[in-house]
Structure formats: structure tokens, C-alpha cells
Design a protein around this motif. Sequence first.
Motif, short mmCIF file in Angstrom:
data_model
loop_
_atom_site.label_atom_id
_atom_site.label_comp_id
_atom_site.label_asym_id
_atom_site.label_seq_id
_atom_site.Cartn_x
_atom_site.Cartn_y
_atom_site.Cartn_z
N UNK A 195 -17.35 21.41 -47.42
CA UNK A 195 -17.84 22.76 -47.70
C UNK A 195 -18.58 23.31 -46.50
N UNK A 196 -19.44 22.51 -45.91
CA UNK A 196 -20.26 22.99 -44.79
C UNK A 196 -19.42 23.41 -43.59
N UNK A 197 -18.24 22.80 -43.43
CA UNK A 197 -17.37 23.18 -42.30
C UNK A 197 -16.95 24.64 -42.37
N UNK A 198 -16.92 25.21 -43.55
CA UNK A 198 -16.47 26.60 -43.70
C UNK A 198 -17.62 27.60 -43.57
N UNK A 199 -18.86 27.13 -43.43
CA UNK A 199 -20.03 28.01 -43.46
C UNK A 199 -20.70 28.09 -42.10
N UNK A 200 -21.53 29.12 -41.95
CA UNK A 200 -22.30 29.32 -40.72
C UNK A 200 -23.71 29.75 -41.08
N UNK A 201 -24.66 29.48 -40.16
CA UNK A 201 -26.01 30.01 -40.33
C UNK A 201 -26.77 29.37 -41.47
N UNK A 202 -27.38 30.20 -42.31
CA UNK A 202 -28.19 29.72 -43.42
C UNK A 202 -27.33 29.48 -44.65
N UNK A 203 -27.57 28.35 -45.31
CA UNK A 203 -26.77 27.92 -46.45
C UNK A 203 -27.66 27.81 -47.69
N UNK A 204 -27.16 28.36 -48.79
CA UNK A 204 -27.89 28.38 -50.06
C UNK A 204 -27.31 27.34 -51.02
N UNK A 205 -28.20 26.59 -51.68
CA UNK A 205 -27.84 25.70 -52.78
C UNK A 205 -28.57 26.16 -54.03
N UNK A 206 -27.80 26.40 -55.11
CA UNK A 206 -28.40 26.76 -56.39
C UNK A 206 -28.19 25.62 -57.37
N UNK A 207 -29.29 25.10 -57.96
CA UNK A 207 -29.22 23.88 -58.77
C UNK A 207 -29.92 24.08 -60.11
N UNK A 208 -29.47 23.31 -61.12
CA UNK A 208 -30.11 23.32 -62.44
C UNK A 208 -30.50 21.93 -62.89
N UNK A 209 -30.01 20.90 -62.24
CA UNK A 209 -30.34 19.53 -62.63
C UNK A 209 -29.61 18.55 -61.75
N UNK A 210 -29.90 17.25 -61.94
CA UNK A 210 -29.35 16.24 -61.03
C UNK A 210 -27.90 15.90 -61.29
N UNK A 211 -27.33 16.32 -62.44
CA UNK A 211 -25.92 16.04 -62.72
C UNK A 211 -25.13 17.32 -63.01
N UNK A 212 -25.76 18.47 -62.88
CA UNK A 212 -25.10 19.74 -63.17
C UNK A 212 -24.47 20.33 -61.91
N UNK A 213 -23.43 21.16 -62.05
CA UNK A 213 -22.77 21.74 -60.88
C UNK A 213 -23.75 22.46 -59.96
N UNK A 214 -23.55 22.31 -58.66
CA UNK A 214 -24.40 22.95 -57.64
C UNK A 214 -23.60 24.04 -56.96
N UNK A 215 -24.14 25.25 -56.95
CA UNK A 215 -23.51 26.40 -56.32
C UNK A 215 -23.92 26.47 -54.86
N UNK A 216 -22.94 26.64 -53.96
CA UNK A 216 -23.21 26.67 -52.53
C UNK A 216 -22.54 27.89 -51.92
N UNK A 217 -23.25 28.58 -51.06
CA UNK A 217 -22.63 29.66 -50.29
C UNK A 217 -23.45 29.95 -49.05
N UNK A 218 -22.83 30.63 -48.13
CA UNK A 218 -23.53 31.11 -46.94
C UNK A 218 -24.39 32.29 -47.36
#
Length: 384
Positions: free
Chosen positions: A345-368
Amino acid sequence: MKLSIQKDLLINAINMVVKIADKHNQRVAILENIKLVLEPNILTLTASDLEVELTATVRLPDNACIKAGSTTLPAEKFFGICRALAGDIATIDAEDGRCIIGSDKGKYNLKSRPAQDFPSIGVPNNTVPLSIDRTDLFEMLGHTRFAMATQDVRHYLTGMLLEINEDKLTAVATDGHRLAVAHRALSKSYDSWAVIVPGKAIVELERLLADLIKESKEGDVVLGIDNDFLQVSLNFSDEGELGGISTTLTARLIEGRFPDYRRVIAVNANRSAVFNKEELVNVMRRLSVLNSKDSPGILFDFKELDRVKVSVRNSYQEEAEEFLPVNYQGEPLEVSFNEAYLRAVLRTLEGQVYLGMTGDVNPVLIHQVNDEMNHLYVVMPMRV
């Protein structure tokens, strides 16, 4: 058939299609061949695995066609001979199950098979033409292709969803562990539809688009889509390296119900982290020295608002950790990722990267940061 042609032009044309030839189909052995059809001013080369078909059409100068006709030749041997052939001009002379490939410095004698035995993937009917900027399409495929499954009993996961919603094209790929979504605006509105394109077709289309963009980043390509097929034709300018060649890719669409990606990306995050992409990649690269296939996890321990501890631990109980600057909001959380999935995922991104989380086993949203309207990613954490 008998032909005299510039060797480099022939090599370029073969290179367009050779990767589609199916070397492992024991039931339809002729699919390991390339079909050649020679007409007075056109040479057409076709390769197929009955899921994807690639055709390269070469415009020939006068007198190149000595005798019109057709044949099929073993793809890899044919390609290897043409690359090894001495001289600038190649000749092909096929008749009665044999083909002589040569130049004024030597010749090779290959066994051939009749062109009429070569199966066709089929012809699209009543296609809906979709016009999109070539660079936009290339970038969409590059931002999502890595998330397609390579092998899965759920055959639809080995392809990519292409979806139209009025004036927006969406590309989606997932292997069940990660999901990648890319959006692009179109120049006009279309009726809504969604199709699943085979992964092999996506890989080849991205490769062909890369060659086209080398000539010019500007210009549209047209996708023709019906209930059974995707078809794309690309024309290369006469001045470019691939001048005189046009290519058509035809893919049989995958049947199945693709996962509802909208539900997957609807992560109502109550914790968030913002990193610098390069700093995170460098930390992961250093820690990966201790990672292995049986210990692929990388752990993020969010206890502080301005830094996070990133660590790995392998099956030999060896450990490594570093601290990384972060802008974190929310309650403390430990979350572990498969390092390869996160790195892709990180290979496709640049600059600042956001992670949105709700728990340790729940899906994590990632975007530039500030790019969530174009590209979104979801990665499933590993259990800590």
C-alpha cells in the motif's frame, strides 16, 4: 505464407503478444503457439489462453508480403529465434507444416501448425464504448492491481472490478486481506454497470498503457464492454519505437459477485494516526531484517500522541524496535500488520499517510492525506 520484414519491427510485434501464449494448456496444446496471418500490407499476430487474447497488427511496406497466408509457430522458440537472428531483415517462409525463419546470414527450421486450428476467444457484440484518459487509467491500475488475489477458489477475487457510476470510473481489487480502490472522473456520464476483468488482462493492459504513455501522456483510450467481454485497442504513432503497430486486447469477463467494497471502506475510525510515508518505510525496511515468512508481522504500539513504537519479533524470539514520529488521536492501541501487505500500500502513496482505526482486529483505512477522493485502501490487521 512468405514474408520479408524489418527484424526489430517483428520483434516488437511478437513482444506485444508473447506473454499471453499458454505454455501449460495440455488440453489445447496449440495455445502455446502464436498465430500469424499475412495479407498484402498487414501482418497480424495473435496469442491466447482462452481467457485473454492479444492481437498485434503490423502495417507492412509494399513488397513485404511475398505470399499471403497463415500459420502458427511455438511462441517462445519463435521469439527467441527472431531475437537471435543476425542481420536487419527477417524472412518467414511457412508451408506444409514447416516454417523457415532466416536472414542472409542463416536460417532456422521450425515445425508449424495450421492457423485454422487456433481457437478464438470470441467476438464482443454490442459493446458500450467508454472513453478515459490513458494516464488516468494507467494510474488506476497501478494503484489497485497489487491487491488482486493470485490464487483463490473465489475466482472473482483474481480479477479487478471496474464500475461506472454516471461520470465516475472506479477500480477495485481485493484478496480478502487487503482492498484497494481508485476513482477517476470521466468526461461524460454513462449508464451504470460493473464488470470483473481477469487479473492477467489487467497486468497486460497496464503494460501496454505504459508503452503507449512513453510515446505521449496525452490522449484517451476506449474500453469496449459487453456482457461477456472487455476489448481495448491501442494505436502507436508512426514516429514512436512501436510505430506501425496497433494492439487489441480482448478479455473474457469473470462471472461472480464481487464483495461490496463500500461496506469495507466504511471505517468509522475512533483512532487516527498520520505518518510521513518515507520515514515509516525506512523504519520498516530496517526492522524487516528480523522478519521472515513465518513471522511477517510488524507491531504498532500507539501509547503516545507524538510517537509510536514499531517493533518486530520472529520465531527465534529475536526482537527489534524503533520509535517513529506520529500525530496520533484516540485511546491507546496496539495493532499488527502483515509487513508485505502494508508495504505494498505504501508504495502507491506519497507524503503524509493517514491510518483510521477502530480496534486491533478491525479493518484499518489507509490513504494519502488529501487524496482520499482518488485512492483508498483497507488492510486487515493480524492478531497480536
